[in-house]
Design an enzyme around this catalytic site. Structure first.
Site, PDB file in Angstrom:
ATOM      1  N   GLN A 168     -16.661 -54.273 -38.097  1.00 38.48           N
ATOM      2  CA  GLN A 168     -16.699 -54.130 -40.208  1.00 38.48           C
ATOM      3  C   GLN A 168     -17.342 -54.665 -41.226  1.00 38.48           C
ATOM      4  O   GLN A 168     -17.368 -53.382 -42.106  1.00 38.48           O
ATOM      5  CB  GLN A 168     -15.426 -55.252 -39.844  1.00 38.48           C
ATOM      6  N   ASP A 315     -12.817 -57.883 -27.972  1.00 37.15           N
ATOM      7  CA  ASP A 315     -10.929 -58.137 -28.026  1.00 37.15           C
ATOM      8  C   ASP A 315     -10.808 -58.296 -27.069  1.00 37.15           C
ATOM      9  O   ASP A 315      -9.198 -58.504 -27.400  1.00 37.15           O
ATOM     10  CB  ASP A 315     -10.691 -56.424 -29.183  1.00 37.15           C
ATOM     11  N   ARG A 388      -3.756 -61.770 -29.891  1.00 37.49           N
ATOM     12  CA  ARG A 388      -4.495 -60.765 -28.642  1.00 37.49           C
ATOM     13  C   ARG A 388      -4.560 -62.510 -27.648  1.00 37.49           C
ATOM     14  O   ARG A 388      -4.517 -62.131 -26.219  1.00 37.49           O
ATOM     15  CB  ARG A 388      -5.666 -60.345 -28.804  1.00 37.49           C
TER      16      ARG A 388
HETATM   17  C1  S3P Z   1     -13.070 -53.913 -35.750  1.00 40.47           C
HETATM   18  C2  S3P Z   1     -14.492 -54.141 -35.479  1.00 40.47           C
HETATM   19  C3  S3P Z   1     -14.426 -56.028 -34.838  1.00 40.47           C
HETATM   20  C4  S3P Z   1     -12.596 -56.323 -34.035  1.00 40.47           C
HETATM   21  C5  S3P Z   1     -12.010 -56.431 -34.279  1.00 40.47           C
HETATM   22  C6  S3P Z   1     -11.831 -54.110 -35.384  1.00 40.47           C
HETATM   23  C7  S3P Z   1     -12.821 -53.135 -36.038  1.00 40.47           C
HETATM   24  O1  S3P Z   1     -14.381 -57.315 -35.626  1.00 40.47           O
HETATM   25  O2  S3P Z   1     -13.209 -57.888 -33.659  1.00 40.47           O
HETATM   26  O3  S3P Z   1     -10.984 -56.313 -34.307  1.00 40.47           O
HETATM   27  O4  S3P Z   1     -11.951 -52.189 -36.793  1.00 40.47           O
HETATM   28  O5  S3P Z   1     -14.126 -53.275 -37.290  1.00 40.47           O
HETATM   29  P1  S3P Z   1     -15.727 -57.719 -36.214  1.00 40.47           P
HETATM   30  O6  S3P Z   1     -16.037 -56.248 -37.339  1.00 40.47           O
HETATM   31  O7  S3P Z   1     -15.752 -58.744 -36.750  1.00 40.47           O
HETATM   32  O8  S3P Z   1     -17.272 -57.601 -35.092  1.00 40.47           O
END
Ligand code: S3P
Length: 450
Positions: A168, A315, A388
Site C-alpha cells: 500500500q 493476508d 479474514r
Molecule cells: C494490500 C497490501 C497489504 C495487504 C492488504 C492489501 C494492497 O497491506 O495486507 O490486504 O492491496 O496493497 P500492507 O501494504 O499494509 O502490507
C-alpha cells in the site's frame, strides 16, 4: 449476522472465487487516470473496492457498473476534479493509502475519512514519505490516524527506502510519483505484492526495476486506456485451499485464480505442511498470471513461517494459523508484527479464538506459536470486525466437534461477497462432485521442486 458451522463432509469440489481485491483497486484507479474508456471485467464488487469506485466518482470520473463484476471507467487523462465533499474510505486501508498518494500532487485539497477499524490504523507510514516529496498532508486523528487532510501541491521525485514491506505504501508513492517532477524511486526491505507496477506497465506507464530491486517511475505520463480482466483472488481461495489441504482425502480445484508469484507463498507453506499442491498458469496475456490451483489434503505437519515469506502471505496468516492448529507438531509464525495493525490486532484475535476452540497457542510480539493437532471444539468466536478473522474461523468450524458460531460477520463483504454461500455448500456438501480426474497439464509448483 453470524455463521453457524458444523464439521464438513469430505471436500471434492471445483470452484472459482471473486476478483482480486488488490488488483481491482489498482485497475479502477489507473483506468481513471487513463486517456479513454476502459472495460474492467472480473472486478470485485466488495465494500472495500466500491469505496475506491465511489471516491473516483467524487473526483469527477464517470464509472458505469453494468454488471456486478464489470466496470466501465471513463478515464479523463489524469484530470481529476476537486471533491465537493470529504472522501469516505469505509474500512478500506488500500483506498485511503493509495488515494493519499494520488491526491497529494493534485491542484486541489481533499480530506479522507474512514470507518471505525480504518480510523485506528496507522497513516504515518504513507504520510512521512509523501512529505519528503513536498506533500502538505496531515493525519488529524491521534497517533497519525485518519482523517487525512491533503492540501494539493506540486510534488518532487526522490528516493524512498521504506522501513517496512508494504504494497500500500509502495503503491501510494508510485501514484504520487506519477504526478511528481522527475523520478521517484521506492525500495522495500522485502518484496511485497507488485500489482501496481504490473498494472502501470499494462497501461503503458514506464517504470524501471533498478539493480537493487527498487522500482522507479517518471512523472507526467498518461496511462493508455485498455480493457483488463481481473483474476480471482488467491487470498479468498486460500480459505478453501487450506480447508481441502487439511482434510486427508480432500480435493479441490480453484480455477481462474490469480497466480502472481508475489501472492502465492501460501501454496509453498501448504506443501511444506504435507498437502499436495499443484498450480498451472493458463493465461498471462494481460500481465497478471491466472490459472488453476489443485490441492489434495493430507494429515498436515507444523512448519515455520517467517522472514521474507511474510509480506507474500500476510493476508493468509489467519487461515494458516488455523492450519497450524490442525497440524501435528508446532507451527511458528514470526516477523509478522504487521498483523497487529490490520483490521484488528490479528495476532491477539487468532490467539483468542483458537484458545476458545481448545487449541494451545502462545502469543509472540511478532507472531504466534501454535501447538497443533488439537481436537478443535465448536465455540462461539468473534470476528473482531475483521473479514479474514471471520472467514478463517468459519473454516476452523469445519474441523471442530459440535457447532461453531462466528459472530458479527458482515465484515466479510469487504473482500469476499459470496463467502457464506460457498461455506454453505462446503458444509452441506451440495456442491457438484467432480467427475473429471486430476488435470494432467498441471505442473508442480516451484516450491514443490525445491
Ligand atoms: C494490500 C497490501 C497489504 C495487504 C492488504 C492489501 C494492497 O497491506 O495486507 O490486504 O492491496 O496493497 P500492507 O501494504 O499494509 O502490507
Amino acid at each position: 449476522m453470524e455463521f453457524r458451522v458444523k464439521r464438513a463432509p469430505r471436500i471434492e469440489a471445483e470452484m472459482t472465487v471473486p476478483g482480486d481485491k488488490s488488483i481491482s483497486h489498482r485497475a479502477a484507479i489507473i483506468a481513471a487516470l487513463s486517456n479513454g474508456v476502459c472495460v474492467l471485467r472480473g472486478f470485485l464488487p466488495s465494500d472495500d473496492c466500491m469505496k475506491t469506485v465511489q471516491a473516483l466518482r467524487v473526483l469527477g470520473i464517470k464509472i458505469e457498473h453494468p454488471e456486478p463484476d464489470m466496470l466501465v471507467v471513463h478515464g479523463k487523462k489524469r484530470l481529476l476534479t476537486a471533491p465537493s465533499a470529504e472522501i469516505d474510505c469505509g474500512n478500506s486501508a488500500t483506498t485511503m493509502r493509495l488515494l493519499a498518494g494520488l491526491l497529494a500532487g493534485q491542484s486541489f485539497d481533499s480530506r479522507l475519512v474512514g470507518g471505525a477499524t480504518l480510523s485506528a490504523r496507522p497513516m504515518g507510514r504513507v504520510i512521512v514519505p509523501l512529505r519528503k516529496m513536498g506533500a502538505n498532508i496531515v493525519a488529524e486523528g491521534p497517533n497519525e490516524t485518519a482523517p487525512v487532510k491533503i492540501h494539493g501541491v506540486k510534488l518532487k521525485g526522490g528516493r524512498h527506502d521504506l522501513p517496512i514491506a508494504s504494497a500500500q505504501v509502495k503503491s501510494a508513492l508510485l501514484l504520487a510519483g506519477l504526478f511528481a517532477k522527475g523520478k521517484t524511486t521506492v525500495h522495500e526491505p522485502a518484496v511485497s505484492r507488485n500489482h501496481t507496477e504490473l498494472m502501470l506497465n499494462y497501461f503503458l506507464v514506464r517504470t524501471v526495476r533498478e539493480e537493487d530491486d527498487s522500482t522507479s517511475i517518471f512523472g507526467d505520463q498518461v496511462p493508455e486506456s485498455r480493457d483488463f480482466l481481473i483474476p480471482g483472488d488467491i487470498s479468498s481461495a486460500a480459505f478453501w485451499l487450506v480447508a481441502a489441504g487439511a482434510q486427508p482425502g480432500g480435493h479441490l480445484l480453484v480455477r481462474r485464480t490469480g497466480l502472481n508469484d508475489t501472492r502465492t507463498a501460501l501454496l509453498g507453506v501448504l506443501i511444506r505442511m504435507g498437502a499436495q499442491v499443484r498450480e498451472a498458469i493458463e493465461d498471462v496475456d494481460q500481465i497478471e498470471p491466472r490459472g488453476t490451483v489443485e490441492v489434495t489434503g493430507a494429515p498436515l505437519k507444523g512448519t515455520v513461517i517467517q522472514g521474507k515469506e511474510i509480506p507474500q502471505l500476510i493476508d493468509e496468516l489467519p487461515i494458516l494459523a488455523v492450519a497450524g492448529a490442525l497440524a501435528s507438531g508446532t507451527t511458528i509464525i514470526r516477523h509478522a508484527q504487521e498483523l497487529r495493525v490490520k483490521e484488528t490486532d490479528r495476532i491477539a484475535a487468532i490467539a483468542h479464538n483458537l484458545r476458545a476452540m481448545g487449541a494451545q497457542v502462545v502469543e509472540l510480539d511478532d507472531g504466534l506459536e501454535i501447538h497443533g493437532r488439537a481436537e478443535l471444539r465448536g465455540a462461539r468466536v468473534a470476528s473482531f470486525g475483521d473479514h479474514r478473522i471471520a472467514m478463517a474461523f468459519a473454516v476452523a468450524g469445519m474441523f471442530a466437534d459440535g457447532e461453531t458460531i462466528v459472530q458479527d460477520v458482515e465484515c466479510v463483504r469487504e473482500s469476499y461477497p459470496g463467502f457464506e454461500k460457498a461455506l454453505d455448500e462446503f458444509v452441506s456438501s451440495k456442491r457438484a462432485r467432480l467427475t473429471t480426474p486430476v488435470i494432467s497439464s498441471l505442473t508442480p509448483s516451484k516450491a514443490a521442486e525445491e
